[in-house]
Design an enzyme around this catalytic site. Structure first.
Site, PDB file in Angstrom:
ATOM      1  N   GLY A 192      -2.724  -3.235  -1.958  1.00 48.07           N
ATOM      2  CA  GLY A 192      -1.428  -3.814  -1.610  1.00 48.07           C
ATOM      3  C   GLY A 192      -1.494  -4.567  -0.296  1.00 48.07           C
ATOM      4  O   GLY A 192      -2.445  -4.447   0.478  1.00 48.07           O
TER       5      GLY A 192
ATOM      6  N   SER B  94      -5.257   5.486  -0.923  1.00 46.95           N
ATOM      7  CA  SER B  94      -5.228   4.018  -0.907  1.00 46.95           C
ATOM      8  C   SER B  94      -6.513   3.442  -1.505  1.00 46.95           C
ATOM      9  O   SER B  94      -7.617   3.818  -1.113  1.00 46.95           O
ATOM     10  CB  SER B  94      -5.070   3.533   0.538  1.00 46.95           C
ATOM     11  OG  SER B  94      -5.117   2.131   0.595  1.00 46.95           O
ATOM     12  N   SER B  95      -6.358   2.526  -2.457  1.00 46.14           N
ATOM     13  CA  SER B  95      -7.521   1.838  -3.034  1.00 46.14           C
ATOM     14  C   SER B  95      -8.108   0.904  -1.983  1.00 46.14           C
ATOM     15  O   SER B  95      -7.415   0.037  -1.475  1.00 46.14           O
ATOM     16  CB  SER B  95      -7.112   1.012  -4.261  1.00 46.14           C
ATOM     17  OG  SER B  95      -6.612   1.837  -5.274  1.00 46.14           O
TER      18      SER B  95
ATOM     19  N   ASN C  54      -0.918   5.545   3.145  1.00 45.17           N
ATOM     20  CA  ASN C  54      -1.097   6.039   1.786  1.00 45.17           C
ATOM     21  C   ASN C  54      -2.256   7.031   1.758  1.00 45.17           C
ATOM     22  O   ASN C  54      -3.343   6.717   2.236  1.00 45.17           O
ATOM     23  CB  ASN C  54      -1.395   4.831   0.874  1.00 45.17           C
ATOM     24  CG  ASN C  54      -1.540   5.198  -0.576  1.00 45.17           C
ATOM     25  OD1 ASN C  54      -1.337   6.344  -0.965  1.00 45.17           O
ATOM     26  ND2 ASN C  54      -1.904   4.232  -1.387  1.00 45.17           N
TER      27      ASN C  54
ATOM     28  N   THR D  75      -1.855   2.583  -8.002  1.00 43.07           N
ATOM     29  CA  THR D  75      -2.973   3.321  -8.606  1.00 43.07           C
ATOM     30  C   THR D  75      -2.460   4.298  -9.654  1.00 43.07           C
ATOM     31  O   THR D  75      -3.022   4.413 -10.751  1.00 43.07           O
ATOM     32  CB  THR D  75      -3.769   4.063  -7.515  1.00 43.07           C
ATOM     33  OG1 THR D  75      -4.288   3.093  -6.590  1.00 43.07           O
ATOM     34  CG2 THR D  75      -4.918   4.856  -8.099  1.00 43.07           C
TER      35      THR D  75
ATOM     36  N   SER E 143       0.850  -1.186   0.000  1.00 44.82           N
ATOM     37  CA  SER E 143       0.000   0.000   0.000  1.00 44.82           C
ATOM     38  C   SER E 143       0.891   1.243   0.000  1.00 44.82           C
ATOM     39  O   SER E 143       1.784   1.377   0.832  1.00 44.82           O
ATOM     40  CB  SER E 143      -0.891   0.007   1.250  1.00 44.82           C
ATOM     41  OG  SER E 143      -1.714   1.133   1.251  1.00 44.82           O
ATOM     42  N   GLY E 144       0.675   2.133  -0.963  1.00 42.97           N
ATOM     43  CA  GLY E 144       1.484   3.347  -1.064  1.00 42.97           C
ATOM     44  C   GLY E 144       2.685   3.212  -1.970  1.00 42.97           C
ATOM     45  O   GLY E 144       3.495   4.137  -2.087  1.00 42.97           O
TER      46      GLY E 144
ATOM     47  N   GLU F 237      -1.184  -5.538   3.419  1.00 44.03           N
ATOM     48  CA  GLU F 237      -1.409  -4.641   4.555  1.00 44.03           C
ATOM     49  C   GLU F 237      -1.130  -5.330   5.884  1.00 44.03           C
ATOM     50  O   GLU F 237      -1.472  -6.496   6.077  1.00 44.03           O
ATOM     51  CB  GLU F 237      -2.857  -4.119   4.562  1.00 44.03           C
ATOM     52  CG  GLU F 237      -3.130  -3.134   3.439  1.00 44.03           C
ATOM     53  CD  GLU F 237      -4.515  -2.518   3.524  1.00 44.03           C
ATOM     54  OE1 GLU F 237      -4.747  -1.544   2.794  1.00 44.03           O
ATOM     55  OE2 GLU F 237      -5.363  -2.998   4.296  1.00 44.03           O
TER      56      GLU F 237
END
Length: 693
Positions: free
Chosen positions: A432, A208-209, A205, A154, A149-150, A434
């Protein structure tokens, strides 16, 4: 075939740094002295390390040499590096607009050999496009964008979509240009809408999605973009009603509260400076808070201004619903009381959702029970905790249905008939890996998805390619890699796994006891080495050793989240709403018209069952395409610009098997074509040489 290099026999030792005190414990020194000398010799000329744009040229290939090259390249603003079958993408955490300009897209598109240019996501994109043009099986392509994540997934997916839209528009005939521009515009406009409603600011992030998506870009026989489709996975709808400390709700809530006009504030009942429990950290201003971009994109996707206003009015209703607070009644046989300061919020919520206040209060505070052969209906007041759970559930079910409807509308506007398109390029952008201080069912599903994608990489490349060499009798020294099958067996295996035990617990239709459930998990799955427990924690938990690291999951509320049960009274009150949008989202049908008997006896379809099924469908699609991997790497956990922390990068490289992939690519055969395709493609040459040749 490139010259073979010495395969890495393990993880070599690196010198200590300020930002990597634990590196000695992470990297074991099992290299011989002579090999260590080679490593030192290679690293001796530091000024040339940034020139290695393809890590298969690094000799010898070790974690230390790979890491040093990536760090040297990062230092001179070179963020993309080829790594065998993958492209490594390091996040600079600052804008570099020149890296994604239309001029650069065209340069990669018209190049005779894009791979001769600097490594870039555009080179990967152009390669997939040319593969489609060559029509060699499998014709359809997939780009799998992975990372923490981050790490920049995206952004990468967004840039890839712009590239394909640009390529399709640049080769179309003038007559058809309007159609393609319209399709291309709509495909690109799906991004800001999906991000506004599906992304949020988390600890790791700012964008974050909170859902996964697979976008299929569909091409006709002339390789022009004719349409697209979007498949989504597991929206984290719990975020609507609960945000962890220092995190935020979905972007769209901040956009409407910050970007609404004075007239809209009156219509949606969003007074300036009002405080909402479900809108934490609203004082933080992010780029993602831009309301106008979302509105324009929605308009281009066929969502008119009136429908938009209806959507935002419903979202405002959810914010007011979040401020409704209950207190325990003096008499337990009576419904919970409303706290004085929240009575106005109930009235406003009812007005915005067009539900009578009394009906709204009844569905939140009264439980309907159907019992006996005569199907007698009893009404029982809910406890304060149950009232709050119902309030949160109402918000979550509305938001989830709204998100599904938006995806449906977007797909209707970018869809093209299957008879028109002949091939596709798929872009996979999933949440991502986590690991938060508190992890629950959402993180379990997210990390399970990442495990499945890692397995796809292992099976397709690290395992299958080496087995192919062995089967064809080629001289080959097998290179070890980390296989995550054990971990997947633990999560999804049959007959016993965490998923199967979770589902069984849901089917028992009883109040879940987390301590007993923890014991069941430990007894049933004790033989799997990927399972352990934090014995120092008082909260029931289990730990899974994922390919990317250990994660501790809390069992509290996990079973309830997996059931994802919606009380029928809530659905009924939403079906009776006079709001046009809610009527679309909750249509009244014969099957679901308050038929509690049918609902009670229906088989429980759990969250993990649905997610597992949709993920298996995705993996089937991926298995029938030619895959390309972009590994996004997060150079530091704080998202600081141009800061490279070796220990953090190292753990990501180790987790996804980059070094093993480089070693196999460097020692392997660069061109592999099935015999059938080869003979069909080059049969003309055989004939021209004559049968004797």
């Amino acid at each position: 075939r490139p010259s073979p290099v010495f395969p890495s026999t393990g993880l070599d030792k690196m010198p200590k740094q300020e930002n990597g005190q634990r590196e000695d414990s992470l990297i074991q020194n099992d290299l011989s002295e002579s090999f260590e000398e080679e490593v030192r010799a290679f690293l001796g000329d530091e000024e040339k390390l940034h020139l290695f744009d393809d890590l298969t040229k690094v000799n010898p290939v070790t974690t230390r040499t790979v890491l040093k090259c990536l760090q040297a390249r990062y230092r001179v603003n070179l963020f993309y590096t080829n790594a065998g079958c993958s492209l490594v993408a390091l996040n600079p955490f600052q804008p570099f607009s020149c890296l994604y300009s239309p001029e650069l897209m065209r340069e990669y598109h018209v190049a005779l050999c894009p791979q001769d240019l600097k490594p870039h996501i555009f080179a990967v994109a152009e390669q997939t496009y040319r593969n489609v043009q060559k029509q060699m099986d499998p014709v359809n392509q997939s780009i799998i964008v992975s990372g923490e994540s981050g790490a920049g997934k995206t952004w990468t997916s967004r840039c890839l979509m712009k590239f394909y839209a640009s390529v399709a528009a640049s080769v179309i005939s003038p007559k058809g240009n309007e159609t393609v521009e319209r399709i291309e515009r709509r495909v690109l406009d799906s991004n800001p809408v999906m991000e506004a409603f599906g992304n949020a600011c988390t600890l790791r992030n700012s964008n974050s999605s909170r859902f996964g998506k697979y976008i299929q870009l569909q091409l006709d026989r002339f390789h022009h973009l004719t349409g697209a489709s979007i498949q989504t996975f597991l929206l984290e709808k719990t975020r609507v009603a609960y945000q962890a400390p220092n995190e935020r709700n979905f972007h769209i809530f901040y956009q409407i509260t910050k970007g609404a006009t004075a007239e809209e504030r009156l219509e949606w009942n969003l007074p300036e400076g009002a405080e909402y429990r479900w809108l934490p950290n609203s004082e933080r201003n992010l780029d993602e808070d831009c309301f106008e971009v979302t509105r324009e994109a929605m308009f281009h996707l066929g969502i008119g201004r009136a429908t938009q206003s209806n959507i935002f009015k419903v979202l405002s209703g959810l914010l007011h619903l979040g401020n409704v607070q209950f207190s325990n009644p003096l008499d337990e046989s009576q419904p919970c009381e409303l706290e004085d300061k929240t009575k106005e919020f109930v009235r406003t919520t009812g007005e915005l959702l067009q539900i009578p206040t009394e009906e709204l209060l009844e569905c939140l505070r009264i439980r309907t029970i159907t019992a006996g052969k005569q199907q007698q209906v009893f009404k029982k007041p809910c406890s304060r905790a149950e009232c709050e759970t119902r309030r949160d559930c109402l918000a979550k079910v509305i938001y989830a249905r709204l998100f599904e409807w938006l995806v449906l509308v977007i797909n209707e506007n970018i869809y093209t008939d299957p008879s028109v398109w002949t091939s596709f390029i798929g872009l996979l952008d999933v949440y991502g890996f986590e690991a938060f201080p508190e992890n629950n069912l959402e993180q379990l599903c997210i990390n399970y998805a990442n495990e499945k994608l890692q397995q796809h990489f292992v099976a397709h490349y690290l395992k299958a390619q080496q087995e192919e060499y062995a089967a064809e009798g080629l001289q080959w020294s097998f290179i070890n890699y980390q296989d995550n099958q054990n971990c997947l067996d633990l999560i999804e295996g049959n007959p016993l796994s965490i998923f199967s035990l979770l589902n069984e617990e849901c089917r028992l239709n009883r109040a879940s006891n987390t301590d007993l459930f923890q014991t069941r998990i430990e007894k049933a799955l004790s033989s799997n080495q990927c399972l352990s427990r934090d014995k120092f924690s008082k909260k029931p938990n289990f730990i899974i050793s994922h390919y990317a690291g250990k994660v501790c999951y809390q069992l509290a509320a996990m079973v309830e989240k997996n059931k994802d049960a919606v009380p029928p009274e809530l659905i009924h009150v939403l079906q009776n709403s006079k709001d046009p949008l809610l009527q679309k989202l909750f249509p009244v049908t014969e099957n679901n018209q308050n038929n509690t008997k049918t609902q009670n006896r229906a088989a429980v379809v759990t969250v993990v069952s649905k997610f597992k099924s949709s993920l298996e469908h995705l993996m089937e699609i991926l298995s029938r395409t030619t895959p390309h991997y972009i590994r996004c790497i997060k150079p530091n956990a704080d998202c600081k610009a141009m800061t490279f922390r070796r220990e953090e990068v190292l753990s990501q490289l180790q987790a996804c098997g980059i070094v093993e992939a480089i070693t196999i690519s460097a020692a392997g055969f660069p061109v592999r074509i099935p015999f059938q395709s080869f003979t069909e493609r080059y049969e003309l040459l055989r004939k021209s040489w004559g049968s004797s040749k």
